[in-house]
Structure formats: C-alpha cells, structure tokens
Design a protein around this motif. Structure first.
Motif, PDB file in Angstrom:
ATOM      1  N   LYS A 494       0.858  -1.186   0.000  1.00 15.33           N
ATOM      2  CA  LYS A 494       0.000   0.000   0.000  1.00 15.33           C
ATOM      3  C   LYS A 494       0.894   1.236   0.000  1.00 15.33           C
ATOM      4  N   GLU A 495       0.601   2.201  -0.885  1.00 10.43           N
ATOM      5  CA  GLU A 495       1.411   3.423  -0.928  1.00 10.43           C
ATOM      6  C   GLU A 495       0.708   4.568  -0.205  1.00 10.43           C
ATOM      7  N   HIS A 496       1.521   5.484   0.289  1.00 12.19           N
ATOM      8  CA  HIS A 496       1.008   6.627   1.036  1.00 12.19           C
ATOM      9  C   HIS A 496       1.553   7.927   0.448  1.00 12.19           C
ATOM     10  N   ASN A 497       1.632   7.986  -0.869  1.00 12.74           N
ATOM     11  CA  ASN A 497       2.184   9.165  -1.540  1.00 12.74           C
ATOM     12  C   ASN A 497       1.062  10.102  -1.990  1.00 12.74           C
ATOM     13  N   PRO A 498       1.031  11.327  -1.503  1.00 20.11           N
ATOM     14  CA  PRO A 498       0.043  12.293  -1.998  1.00 20.11           C
ATOM     15  C   PRO A 498       0.276  12.571  -3.481  1.00 20.11           C
ATOM     16  N   SER A 499      -0.777  12.901  -4.181  1.00 19.13           N
ATOM     17  CA  SER A 499      -0.670  13.187  -5.610  1.00 19.13           C
ATOM     18  C   SER A 499       0.299  14.342  -5.852  1.00 19.13           C
ATOM     19  N   GLY A 500       1.222  14.130  -6.784  1.00 10.88           N
ATOM     20  CA  GLY A 500       2.160  15.174  -7.160  1.00 10.88           C
ATOM     21  C   GLY A 500       3.372  15.306  -6.277  1.00 10.88           C
ATOM     22  N   ALA A 501       3.518  14.436  -5.281  1.00  7.88           N
ATOM     23  CA  ALA A 501       4.661  14.523  -4.377  1.00  7.88           C
ATOM     24  C   ALA A 501       5.946  14.071  -5.073  1.00  7.88           C
ATOM     25  N   ARG A 502       7.074  14.502  -4.522  1.00 13.62           N
ATOM     26  CA  ARG A 502       8.383  14.117  -5.044  1.00 13.62           C
ATOM     27  C   ARG A 502       9.286  13.729  -3.886  1.00 13.62           C
ATOM     28  N   LEU A 503      10.270  12.887  -4.192  1.00  7.59           N
ATOM     29  CA  LEU A 503      11.286  12.484  -3.219  1.00  7.59           C
ATOM     30  C   LEU A 503      12.659  12.756  -3.813  1.00  7.59           C
ATOM     31  N   THR A 504      13.539  13.352  -3.028  1.00  8.18           N
ATOM     32  CA  THR A 504      14.912  13.592  -3.451  1.00  8.18           C
ATOM     33  C   THR A 504      15.862  12.756  -2.597  1.00  8.18           C
ATOM     34  N   PHE A 505      16.744  12.035  -3.257  1.00  5.46           N
ATOM     35  CA  PHE A 505      17.752  11.234  -2.572  1.00  5.46           C
ATOM     36  C   PHE A 505      19.109  11.913  -2.771  1.00  5.46           C
ATOM     37  N   SER A 506      19.785  12.177  -1.666  1.00  9.33           N
ATOM     38  CA  SER A 506      21.066  12.876  -1.728  1.00  9.33           C
ATOM     39  C   SER A 506      22.115  12.124  -0.925  1.00  9.33           C
ATOM     40  N   SER A 507      23.370  12.557  -1.084  1.00  8.54           N
ATOM     41  CA  SER A 507      24.487  11.907  -0.416  1.00  8.54           C
ATOM     42  C   SER A 507      25.391  12.977   0.185  1.00  8.54           C
ATOM     43  N   PRO A 508      25.041  13.500   1.366  1.00  7.64           N
ATOM     44  CA  PRO A 508      25.845  14.554   1.984  1.00  7.64           C
ATOM     45  C   PRO A 508      27.282  14.099   2.238  1.00  7.64           C
ATOM     46  N   ALA A 509      28.217  15.038   2.159  1.00  5.26           N
ATOM     47  CA  ALA A 509      29.630  14.704   2.336  1.00  5.26           C
ATOM     48  C   ALA A 509      29.904  14.099   3.709  1.00  5.26           C
ATOM     49  N   ASP A 510      29.165  14.556   4.735  1.00  5.35           N
ATOM     50  CA  ASP A 510      29.405  14.051   6.090  1.00  5.35           C
ATOM     51  C   ASP A 510      28.565  12.817   6.416  1.00  5.35           C
ATOM     52  N   ASP A 511      27.722  12.398   5.480  1.00  5.17           N
ATOM     53  CA  ASP A 511      26.885  11.209   5.700  1.00  5.17           C
ATOM     54  C   ASP A 511      26.530  10.599   4.347  1.00  5.17           C
ATOM     55  N   PRO A 512      27.516  10.043   3.654  1.00  7.57           N
ATOM     56  CA  PRO A 512      27.278   9.564   2.286  1.00  7.57           C
ATOM     57  C   PRO A 512      26.279   8.413   2.230  1.00  7.57           C
ATOM     58  N   SER A 513      25.557   8.363   1.121  1.00 10.72           N
ATOM     59  CA  SER A 513      24.572   7.306   0.910  1.00 10.72           C
ATOM     60  C   SER A 513      25.229   6.082   0.272  1.00 10.72           C
ATOM     61  N   TYR A 514      24.696   4.905   0.590  1.00 12.70           N
ATOM     62  CA  TYR A 514      25.256   3.670   0.052  1.00 12.70           C
ATOM     63  C   TYR A 514      24.262   2.534   0.233  1.00 12.70           C
ATOM     64  N   VAL A 515      24.505   1.442  -0.482  1.00 12.20           N
ATOM     65  CA  VAL A 515      23.852   0.182  -0.175  1.00 12.20           C
ATOM     66  C   VAL A 515      24.971  -0.807   0.151  1.00 12.20           C
ATOM     67  N   SER A 516      24.883  -1.407   1.330  1.00  8.38           N
ATOM     68  CA  SER A 516      25.879  -2.374   1.785  1.00  8.38           C
ATOM     69  C   SER A 516      25.364  -3.776   1.474  1.00  8.38           C
ATOM     70  N   VAL A 517      26.107  -4.497   0.631  1.00  7.30           N
ATOM     71  CA  VAL A 517      25.661  -5.803   0.146  1.00  7.30           C
ATOM     72  C   VAL A 517      26.557  -6.898   0.724  1.00  7.30           C
ATOM     73  N   PRO A 518      25.980  -7.948   1.306  1.00 10.03           N
ATOM     74  CA  PRO A 518      26.790  -9.074   1.791  1.00 10.03           C
ATOM     75  C   PRO A 518      27.306  -9.874   0.603  1.00 10.03           C
ATOM     76  N   LEU A 519      28.471  -9.497   0.098  1.00  7.25           N
ATOM     77  CA  LEU A 519      28.969  -9.972  -1.184  1.00  7.25           C
ATOM     78  C   LEU A 519      30.359 -10.563  -1.024  1.00  7.25           C
ATOM     79  N   ARG A 520      30.593 -11.685  -1.668  1.00  4.36           N
ATOM     80  CA  ARG A 520      31.925 -12.306  -1.673  1.00  4.36           C
ATOM     81  C   ARG A 520      32.121 -13.007  -2.997  1.00  4.36           C
ATOM     82  N   GLU A 521      33.391 -13.183  -3.373  1.00  3.45           N
ATOM     83  CA  GLU A 521      33.677 -13.881  -4.623  1.00  3.45           C
ATOM     84  C   GLU A 521      33.279 -15.336  -4.520  1.00  3.45           C
ATOM     85  N   GLN A 522      32.788 -15.846  -5.644  1.00  6.79           N
ATOM     86  CA  GLN A 522      32.308 -17.237  -5.655  1.00  6.79           C
ATOM     87  C   GLN A 522      33.480 -18.212  -5.699  1.00  6.79           C
TER      88      GLN A 522
END
Length: 522
Positions: A494-522
């Motif tokens: 179920k979504e809760h987004n009002p009509s016409g809304a927007r989301l901005t994703f940023s990566s501040p220098a003091d708190d950079p954005s990332y996705v941490s993946v549990p990854l290893r070579e096969q």
C-alpha cells in the motif's frame, strides 16, 4: 475502500484456490497410505470447552504399556485436519504418537479465529493434556511442529508450555507485524491472501475483522493497537521464555516467502540461546515443504524428523553437530553451512549512491516485487524472478544506481542494507528499494526488495533512512553488475504518496549514501 478491498481479494483468489485444492487432495491421503499405523478421529475440548477436531496416529506396535514421544501438529491457516496425515504416518512408523488438530475457527473446529492469540496457545496445552490422558504419549518427550500458521502456534506454545521440548517451525514467523507491516508499510497482497482464506474456510472473530479493516485503511490512530495486537502473537516477543524453557527450535523458510519473509525469522533465531537450527531455501510461502504433505520425498520434512529423532528420542544422528545455519542459493547448488547468521553477513561491500536524484511519486516505474506466490514459485522452479530493463526504467519515477561490472562471479548471502538521505515534498510517503542483478544487455533480475513508509515529516527537510532489504542467497555471474532502484509504487504494498509529491535522494559529504551488500567472490 470497499472496491479496493474487493480488488485485493480478487488478487488473492489464485492463492486461495491453491490452498483449497491442496486441502481437498490431502483429504484423500489416508486411502493412499499403507495401513501401518492406527488412525482415529477425535474431538478435543480446547480452551473454554471449544471443540477441536483432531486425528491421532499411533505406532502399529503400540501395546498399551509402552510410552512414545508425542508430536502435536496444529493445522495451517485454512487447511483441514487431514493436512499432515502423510507425515504423521511416517512419524508414527518411526515410533511417535502424532496428534494433528484443526485450529479453532477453521473448518469443523468450533470457536472463532484467534490469529495465534492467547486462546490458540491455550488450545495447544489442552491438546497436550488430552494426548497424555488418552494416548500412549510420554510426558517427558513432547514436540510440536507445523506449516505456516501451525508453525507460529507451535513456537508460541513452546514459549508458554515448558513441556514442549522440541519445535520445528516450517514457513512460520518470528514477528507478525514485521512480516506484513515492515517499514510501516502494509503488505497488501499478503494480507489479502490471509484475509480471503480466513473468510472462505473459517469464522473470523470481531477482533480479527477489526484488525484487518484497520490494516487496510492505514488509520494511523489505530497503529499502536495494531502493533500491540501483533506483538502479542509474535514468538520474538517471548524469546526469553523460549530460552528459559530450553526447547530445541528449528526454523525453516524460503527466500521468497511473501507472507513471512526471512528477515524476521533470522532475527528470532539470533535471540535464541538453546539448541537451534535455521534453514532457508528457494521458494515462496510453504512451497518448499508442500510436496512432503503429499508424502513425496522432501528434505524439509526429513530434517524435521531428524530434529525430533535427536531431541525427543535421543538418536545420535549428527544433527546437533552440523552447522546450524543451512542455506541453498536461489540460483542453484547444494546446502551451505554457517555457524550463525552473523557469519552469513560477514563479508560486505558498499555501492556508493552518489549525487542527488529526484523522482516523482504515484506511478509504477516497472520495477516491482512481482505477484504474491506466483513470482517466487517461478523463481523456485524455473529460476525466473521478477525482471525489468534497467535502461528502460523511466528516471522520472525511478532512481537508479549501478555498480561496475564484476570480473568474477559473486555470491550475495544475507541482508543488503540501504542508507540514504531523503527529502520529501509532503509529510507522508512510501518508497520501495530493489536490488537487481543486471546482465550485459541491461535485463535485470530481482535479488531483494523492501518498502518504507514515513509520516509526520517536515516537507523540504531531509531525514536519514536505514532500510533492510529482503535477505537472500543469490549468485551474480561474472560480467554482471548490481543495481539499486528506488521508486514509489509496487502492487505488493500500500502506498502513502500524496498526488504530485516528489522524493529527493542525496548523499551529503558528512553522511554519504550507500547500499551495503553481503557480497563475496564465488
């Protein structure tokens, strides 16, 4: 709202039909089995005198003087009491008394559906009392097991009744709210399946009807009550009691379980301090163990019998010496053993989410988690998870970040973690994050996903977001890359987004954005 609910129920019809057809076929199971163990059908007085329909299977050699370990099997949500007969006969042939009962509110049992509440827990103890008084069951060696609903009731019963010495939870849950309301987002298709099956095969109580209505509506004024209702029905709430009672707990589930996702079971596993084991395989809710209900060879039920043989009968079969966390990759291969869940997630790599990206809401970009049951079953039997084309995703409605190509094959094992900064234009909203395996032509296969909903945020003011994606085991071929995609609409949620809304994703220098993946070579 009425039209919305009817649409949800229509979505669930296929899953309901599968449940009902399976129940009908299973009803024929007794005539197809060898007459080795004795079966009798009985009525048991549950909590408050509610009649519970049950069947008892005893070893063929039972002579009235010997005592046997007891295994109690509560039925799954919407399934009849004959659900476990094939496995019950096998267990009885191995020297167990097996009692399966239809939980209250379903089929011919009395009462109303309690959704694994206090009355269901009390029923389990009453069933044990009846078995000790009316069968050659040994009070010192009692186990419980079940699939789905029966799994959850079994673990809850073990937390409240110290007589239960071993439990096997197959496609059960650790946290009911985290299963269908993770990230404060309603898992609509999953809830619709449960609601529809309960309506067709059982009698919902006024309380459960009110809970489903509040869940569908997204009424924030009732959120606190909804969470409290769910916590009362969550084994994780009673982890300390489980540990004090000392029951040996086995948890088995599927990576693509759209009813009870693996994350919350892993969280319960980490809280347990007694003998424990956790297994994850490809598939959706209960699909891994379903063949065993028809008496077909099945490794989930084989491991369940081994678990009970060791902890109820004292058989030295080595189950206690194996690595307790056992995983099978969705992309093929045999079992992998780990000493604990932390070890599964030990090796991590970060994919930086650089720059600032703004997306518009209210439109499905084409990235989504698929269809409840169908998508994960296709992944299980044909290795065909939900797919999308990364180059064709409209950037107006989807934020996309990609890794470099991997020179060697990679293994994703565990839980990917998203950390980012979000700036909304409205006080409420929903986003869904997806991790994809992207091939050379940009065709992407879903690795994991998770929703997140926020409320009462100040428009224009950034906030930090940390989100766990669905745990998985997936192999990324050499020459492929990983991609993180975020959009705002997914048919699963179920979504809760009002009509016409927007989301901005940023990566501040003091708190950079990332996705941490549990990854290893096969």
């Amino acid at each position: 709202m009425g039209q919305h609910r009817r649409a949800l129920r229509t979505t669930a019809v296929g899953a309901v039909s599968v449940s009902l057809v399976a129940g009908t076929v299973l009803a024929l199971a007794p005539s197809a089995q060898a007459a080795a163990a004795a079966v009798r059908y009985v009525d048991i007085a549950g909590d408050g005198g509610t009649v519970l329909k049950a069947n008892v299977v005893t070893p063929a050699v039972a002579d009235g003087t010997r005592r046997y370990p007891l295994i109690v099997l509560p039925t799954s949500w919407g399934f009849p009491q004959v659900e476990y007969l094939a496995q019950a006969r096998r267990l009885a042939d191995s020297g167990y008394v097996v009692l399966s009962y239809n939980v209250r509110g379903f089929w011919q049992s009395g009462g109303e559906i309690d959704v694994a509440g206090p009355r269901d827990v009390a029923d389990a103890s009453e069933v044990i009392d009846w078995a000790l008084a009316n069968t050659p069951a040994d009070a010192a060696h009692i186990g419980m097991a079940g699939v789905s609903y029966g799994a959850g009731i079994s673990v809850l019963a073990a937390a409240h009744d110290p007589r239960v010495r071993a439990v096997a939870s197959l496609s059960g849950w650790g946290d009911l709210i985290d299963s269908i309301y993770s990230g404060r987002t309603q898992h609509l298709q999953a809830a619709a399946v449960l609601d529809t099956v309960g309506t067709v095969t059982g009698r919902q109580s006024a309380e459960s009807r009110e809970v489903f209505s509040a869940f569908y509506s997204g009424d924030l004024s009732k959120e606190k009550d909804l969470v409290a209702w769910g916590k009362k029905r969550s084994p994780s709430t009673y982890a300390d009691q489980l540990n004090r009672n000392g029951a040996a707990v086995m948890l088995a589930g599927s990576w693509g379980d759209t009813i009870f996702p693996p994350n919350q079971s892993a969280a319960l596993y980490e809280k347990l301090s007694g003998p424990k084991r956790m297994e994850f395989r490809p598939g959706d809710h209960a699909t891994a163990e379903l063949p065993g209900l028809f008496g077909l060879p099945n490794d989930v039920w084989t491991d369940t019998r081994r678990w009970f043989d060791h902890y109820l009968r004292g058989v030295d079969n080595g189950v206690d010496r194996e690595q307790p966390v056992r995983l099978t990759s969705r992309t093929g291969g045999g079992y992998e053993g780990y000493p604990d869940w932390k070890s599964v997630n030990a090796t991590r790599r970060k994919l930086a989410l650089a720059g600032s990206t703004t997306i518009h809401t209210n439109v499905d970009s084409g990235a989504d988690g698929g269809i409840v049951f169908l998508s994960s079953i296709l992944d299980q039997v044909a290795r065909l998870p939900p797919v999308t084309s990364i180059p064709l995703l409209p950037r107006r409605w989807a934020a996309v970040w990609q890794s470099e190509k991997y020179a060697t094959a990679q293994r994703v094992r565990g839980t990917a973690l998203l950390h980012t900064t979000v700036t909304p234009t409205a006080e409420s909203g929903t986003l869904v994050a997806y991790l994809y395996d992207v091939g050379p032509l940009g065709l992407a296969k879903l690795v994991g996903n998770a929703p997140y909903t926020f409320h009462a945020r100040t428009p224009g003011k950034p906030f930090g977001l940390d989100l766990e994606l669905g745990s998985t085991a997936y192999d990324v071929p050499a020459g492929h890359r990983l991609a993180l995609v975020v959009d705002t609409v997914d048919p699963l949620y179920k979504e809760h987004n009002p009509s016409g809304a927007r989301l901005t994703f940023s990566s501040p220098a003091d708190d950079p954005s990332y996705v941490s993946v549990p990854l290893r070579e096969q």
